[in-house]
Design a protein around this motif. Structure first.
Motif, PDB file in Angstrom:
ATOM      1  N   VAL A  19     102.352  55.392   6.090  1.00 50.07           N
ATOM      2  CA  VAL A  19     101.392  54.593   5.729  1.00 50.07           C
ATOM      3  C   VAL A  19     101.349  54.541   4.388  1.00 50.07           C
ATOM      4  O   VAL A  19     101.042  55.532   3.570  1.00 50.07           O
ATOM      5  CB  VAL A  19      99.633  54.580   6.064  1.00 50.07           C
ATOM      6  CG1 VAL A  19      99.756  53.204   6.073  1.00 50.07           C
ATOM      7  CG2 VAL A  19      99.850  54.585   8.018  1.00 50.07           C
TER       8      VAL A  19
ATOM      9  N   LYS B  35     101.240  52.085   2.760  1.00 53.40           N
ATOM     10  CA  LYS B  35     100.236  50.447   1.819  1.00 53.40           C
ATOM     11  C   LYS B  35      99.892  51.059   0.707  1.00 53.40           C
ATOM     12  O   LYS B  35      99.110  51.967   0.427  1.00 53.40           O
ATOM     13  CB  LYS B  35      98.795  49.872   3.247  1.00 53.40           C
ATOM     14  CG  LYS B  35      98.239  50.791   2.268  1.00 53.40           C
ATOM     15  CD  LYS B  35      96.906  50.713   3.749  1.00 53.40           C
ATOM     16  CE  LYS B  35      96.173  51.632   3.564  1.00 53.40           C
ATOM     17  NZ  LYS B  35      95.202  52.131   5.099  1.00 53.40           N
TER      18      LYS B  35
ATOM     19  N   SER C 237      99.908  47.674   5.076  1.00 53.80           N
ATOM     20  CA  SER C 237      99.425  46.591   6.257  1.00 53.80           C
ATOM     21  C   SER C 237      98.830  45.329   5.356  1.00 53.80           C
ATOM     22  O   SER C 237      97.889  44.949   6.181  1.00 53.80           O
ATOM     23  CB  SER C 237      97.774  47.764   5.984  1.00 53.80           C
ATOM     24  OG  SER C 237      96.954  47.954   4.752  1.00 53.80           O
TER      25      SER C 237
ATOM     26  N   ILE D   1     100.434  47.489  10.630  1.00 57.24           N
ATOM     27  CA  ILE D   1      99.398  48.472  11.033  1.00 57.24           C
ATOM     28  C   ILE D   1      98.118  47.238  11.228  1.00 57.24           C
ATOM     29  O   ILE D   1      96.953  47.921  11.954  1.00 57.24           O
ATOM     30  CB  ILE D   1      99.416  49.778  10.823  1.00 57.24           C
ATOM     31  CG1 ILE D   1      99.314  50.361   9.552  1.00 57.24           C
ATOM     32  CG2 ILE D   1     100.301  50.317  11.275  1.00 57.24           C
ATOM     33  CD1 ILE D   1      98.876  52.182   8.945  1.00 57.24           C
TER      34      ILE D   1
ATOM     35  N   MET E  25      96.463  50.198  20.618  1.00 58.65           N
ATOM     36  CA  MET E  25      96.184  50.939  19.118  1.00 58.65           C
ATOM     37  C   MET E  25      94.977  51.609  18.939  1.00 58.65           C
ATOM     38  O   MET E  25      94.467  50.498  19.228  1.00 58.65           O
ATOM     39  CB  MET E  25      96.842  50.499  17.816  1.00 58.65           C
ATOM     40  CG  MET E  25      96.866  50.996  16.122  1.00 58.65           C
ATOM     41  SD  MET E  25      95.049  50.950  16.108  1.00 58.65           S
ATOM     42  CE  MET E  25      95.852  49.764  14.264  1.00 58.65           C
TER      43      MET E  25
ATOM     44  N   ILE F 181      91.675  52.986  16.147  1.00 58.47           N
ATOM     45  CA  ILE F 181      91.195  53.817  14.852  1.00 58.47           C
ATOM     46  C   ILE F 181      89.396  54.091  15.769  1.00 58.47           C
ATOM     47  O   ILE F 181      88.780  53.032  16.028  1.00 58.47           O
ATOM     48  CB  ILE F 181      90.541  52.757  13.827  1.00 58.47           C
ATOM     49  CG1 ILE F 181      91.603  51.841  13.113  1.00 58.47           C
ATOM     50  CG2 ILE F 181      89.906  53.240  12.833  1.00 58.47           C
ATOM     51  CD1 ILE F 181      91.992  50.609  12.176  1.00 58.47           C
TER      52      ILE F 181
ATOM     53  N   MET G  44      94.608  59.729  12.696  1.00 62.46           N
ATOM     54  CA  MET G  44      94.964  59.006  10.720  1.00 62.46           C
ATOM     55  C   MET G  44      95.368  60.864   9.755  1.00 62.46           C
ATOM     56  O   MET G  44      94.844  61.888  10.736  1.00 62.46           O
ATOM     57  CB  MET G  44      94.453  58.085  10.025  1.00 62.46           C
ATOM     58  CG  MET G  44      93.918  57.128  11.450  1.00 62.46           C
ATOM     59  SD  MET G  44      93.332  55.601  10.578  1.00 62.46           S
ATOM     60  CE  MET G  44      92.069  55.927   9.141  1.00 62.46           C
ATOM     61  N   SER G  45      95.239  60.485   8.453  1.00 63.60           N
ATOM     62  CA  SER G  45      94.802  62.191   8.027  1.00 63.60           C
ATOM     63  C   SER G  45      93.615  62.887   8.149  1.00 63.60           C
ATOM     64  O   SER G  45      93.611  64.017   8.431  1.00 63.60           O
ATOM     65  CB  SER G  45      94.800  61.556   5.988  1.00 63.60           C
ATOM     66  OG  SER G  45      95.655  60.870   6.103  1.00 63.60           O
TER      67      SER G  45
ATOM     68  N   ARG H 120      99.167  57.976  12.086  1.00 66.22           N
ATOM     69  CA  ARG H 120      99.815  56.927  11.199  1.00 66.22           C
ATOM     70  C   ARG H 120      99.085  57.317  10.331  1.00 66.22           C
ATOM     71  O   ARG H 120      97.421  57.759  10.184  1.00 66.22           O
ATOM     72  CB  ARG H 120      98.713  54.919  11.903  1.00 66.22           C
ATOM     73  CG  ARG H 120      98.975  54.885  12.786  1.00 66.22           C
ATOM     74  CD  ARG H 120      98.717  53.630  12.787  1.00 66.22           C
ATOM     75  NE  ARG H 120      97.347  53.824  12.797  1.00 66.22           N
ATOM     76  CZ  ARG H 120      96.355  53.702  13.822  1.00 66.22           C
ATOM     77  NH1 ARG H 120      96.749  53.484  14.917  1.00 66.22           N
ATOM     78  NH2 ARG H 120      94.822  53.960  13.592  1.00 66.22           N
ATOM     79  N   VAL H 121      99.737  58.488   9.105  1.00 68.27           N
ATOM     80  CA  VAL H 121      98.906  59.161   8.058  1.00 68.27           C
ATOM     81  C   VAL H 121      99.373  58.890   6.342  1.00 68.27           C
ATOM     82  O   VAL H 121     100.749  58.432   5.926  1.00 68.27           O
ATOM     83  CB  VAL H 121     100.070  60.309   8.035  1.00 68.27           C
ATOM     84  CG1 VAL H 121      98.863  61.708   7.255  1.00 68.27           C
ATOM     85  CG2 VAL H 121      99.528  61.181   9.677  1.00 68.27           C
ATOM     86  N   GLY H 122      98.620  57.861   6.220  1.00 68.40           N
ATOM     87  CA  GLY H 122      98.946  57.640   4.007  1.00 68.40           C
ATOM     88  C   GLY H 122      98.333  59.245   3.473  1.00 68.40           C
ATOM     89  O   GLY H 122      98.853  59.546   3.074  1.00 68.40           O
ATOM     90  N   THR H 123      97.074  59.085   3.264  1.00 67.54           N
ATOM     91  CA  THR H 123      96.188  59.528   2.183  1.00 67.54           C
ATOM     92  C   THR H 123      96.683  61.454   2.685  1.00 67.54           C
ATOM     93  O   THR H 123      96.851  62.184   1.151  1.00 67.54           O
ATOM     94  CB  THR H 123      94.871  59.417   2.218  1.00 67.54           C
ATOM     95  OG1 THR H 123      94.708  59.103   2.769  1.00 67.54           O
ATOM     96  CG2 THR H 123      94.254  60.672   1.700  1.00 67.54           C
TER      97      THR H 123
ATOM     98  N   ARG I  75      94.420  56.399  -2.145  1.00 70.30           N
ATOM     99  CA  ARG I  75      94.821  54.635  -2.571  1.00 70.30           C
ATOM    100  C   ARG I  75      94.276  54.220  -3.854  1.00 70.30           C
ATOM    101  O   ARG I  75      92.766  54.873  -3.794  1.00 70.30           O
ATOM    102  CB  ARG I  75      94.451  54.074  -1.472  1.00 70.30           C
ATOM    103  CG  ARG I  75      95.950  54.065  -0.427  1.00 70.30           C
ATOM    104  CD  ARG I  75      95.854  53.189   0.783  1.00 70.30           C
ATOM    105  NE  ARG I  75      94.518  53.423   1.484  1.00 70.30           N
ATOM    106  CZ  ARG I  75      94.849  54.559   2.597  1.00 70.30           C
ATOM    107  NH1 ARG I  75      95.608  55.291   2.838  1.00 70.30           N
ATOM    108  NH2 ARG I  75      93.507  54.982   3.359  1.00 70.30           N
TER     109      ARG I  75
HETATM  110  C1  LIG Z   1      95.555  52.701   5.872  1.00 68.37           C
HETATM  111  C2  LIG Z   1      95.456  53.045   7.697  1.00 68.37           C
HETATM  112  C3  LIG Z   1      95.907  54.285   8.165  1.00 68.37           C
HETATM  113  C4  LIG Z   1      96.320  56.035   7.187  1.00 68.37           C
HETATM  114  O1  LIG Z   1      95.145  56.284   7.224  1.00 68.37           O
HETATM  115  P1  LIG Z   1      94.883  57.497   6.234  1.00 68.37           P
HETATM  116  O2  LIG Z   1      93.703  57.609   5.630  1.00 68.37           O
HETATM  117  O3  LIG Z   1      94.983  57.155   4.174  1.00 68.37           O
HETATM  118  O4  LIG Z   1      95.694  58.730   6.739  1.00 68.37           O
HETATM  119  C5  LIG Z   1      96.240  54.634   9.558  1.00 68.37           C
HETATM  120  N1  LIG Z   1      95.758  53.395   9.975  1.00 68.37           N
HETATM  121  C6  LIG Z   1      96.384  51.980   9.593  1.00 68.37           C
HETATM  122  C7  LIG Z   1      95.279  51.674  10.529  1.00 68.37           C
HETATM  123  C8  LIG Z   1      95.847  52.106   8.489  1.00 68.37           C
HETATM  124  O5  LIG Z   1      95.299  50.661   7.137  1.00 68.37           O
END
Ligand SMILES: *Cc1c(COP(=O)(O)O)cnc(C)c1O
Length: 252
Positions: free
Chosen positions: A47, A49, A70, A99, A187, A189, A224-225, A240-243, A249
């Motif tokens: 991820v 964004k 996103s 996402i 999907m 969260i 996620m993370s 879905r891995v961002g941080t 961010r």
């Molecule tokens: C930003 C986001 C993520 C990533 O989250 P992290 O905690 O940074 O890994 C995953 N899914 C969605 C829908 C997001 O908006």
């Protein structure tokens, strides 16, 4: 292909991304093994964004091919930059999924670049995406139907997006009836309250019911993370891995 200046700062960022990516891949591998699942079964969607195209390019050099964005117009601009830097002859073209929540008026632009939209939660949005996908196909901007995941609200809190569990079959029927959309799965969260394990177990049950009705809808985008390990344990096919890979961010 170069991801930017060959300077000390750039090299440091590349090394940071490489280390974080290796650690994230190890977490996914370990979770797959612990759950008795095959290695490589779970897709790692990176991820990106809020982070620049230069980071996407560094991650491509490090072997990543699937990204999540996103927000519009950030995503459209960044993806154009990435594609321009790679050039049309690049051996591997990255794919991008949407996402985040999609405003109906943005459906057309999202349909230009997204492989799959993970956050579909209403019939009007499905209709807007169908129109957007049709227009993008007609314009030669895409060649395949637009993938759709229905975002499910596990606790029924509509403020955080997602369709209720009870609403899934009817919305699934709307997507299945759209000629240029391809219903690929669900999907979620995890809600912030309660136990992660409890929510992920609940999600696994909801997905199993959904697949009985829509046998093609085998994708489960969850984790996620902070909770990818639990998500893989309970059957996620896409984390879905961002941080954990890119760092914190910047505040928008
Ligand atoms: C930003 C986001 C993520 C990533 O989250 P992290 O905690 O940074 O890994 C995953 N899914 C969605 C829908 C997001 O908006």
């Amino acid at each position: 292909m170069s991801s930017g200046n060959v300077g000390g700062v750039d090299d440091a960022r590349r090394a940071e991304l490489a280390a974080n990516l290796a650690a994230a891949r190890t977490r996914v591998d370990d979770a797959e093994r612990a759950a008795g699942r095959s290695s490589g079964e779970v897709t790692l969607l990176v991820v990106t964004k809020y982070f620049p195209a230069a980071d996407v390019l560094r991650l491509i050099e490090l072997g990543c091919g699937e990204f999540g964005e996103s927000r519009e117009p950030e995503a459209s601009r960044k993806i154009a930059e990435v594609r321009a830097a790679l050039g049309p002859g690049a051996s591997a073209q990255p794919v991008f999924d949407m996402i985040g929540s999609v405003q109906r008026k943005k459906a057309r632009s999202v349909a230009r670049w997204a492989r799959t939209v993970h956050s579909v939660d209403s019939a009007p949005l499905v209709e807007a995406l169908q129109r957007g996908a049709r227009a993008a196909l007609d314009a030669g901007e895409r060649t395949a139907p637009l993938g759709v995941l229905l975002q499910v609200s596990l606790d029924g809190d509509a403020a955080r997006g997602g369709v209720s569990i009870d609403g899934l079959p009817a919305l699934g029927d709307v997507v299945a009836g759209a000629s240029d959309l391809h219903l690929r799965g669900l999907m979620a969260i995890a809600p912030l309250h309660g136990e992660r394990e409890m929510w992920m177990a609940k999600l696994a049950g909801v997905h199993a019911d959904f697949v009985r009705r829509f046998p093609d809808a085998t994708v489960l985008s969850a984790g996620m993370s902070g909770d990818l390990d639990v998500a893989v344990k309970f059957g996620s096919t896409c984390v879905r891995v961002g941080t954990a890979i890119l760092g914190l961010r910047p505040i928008p």
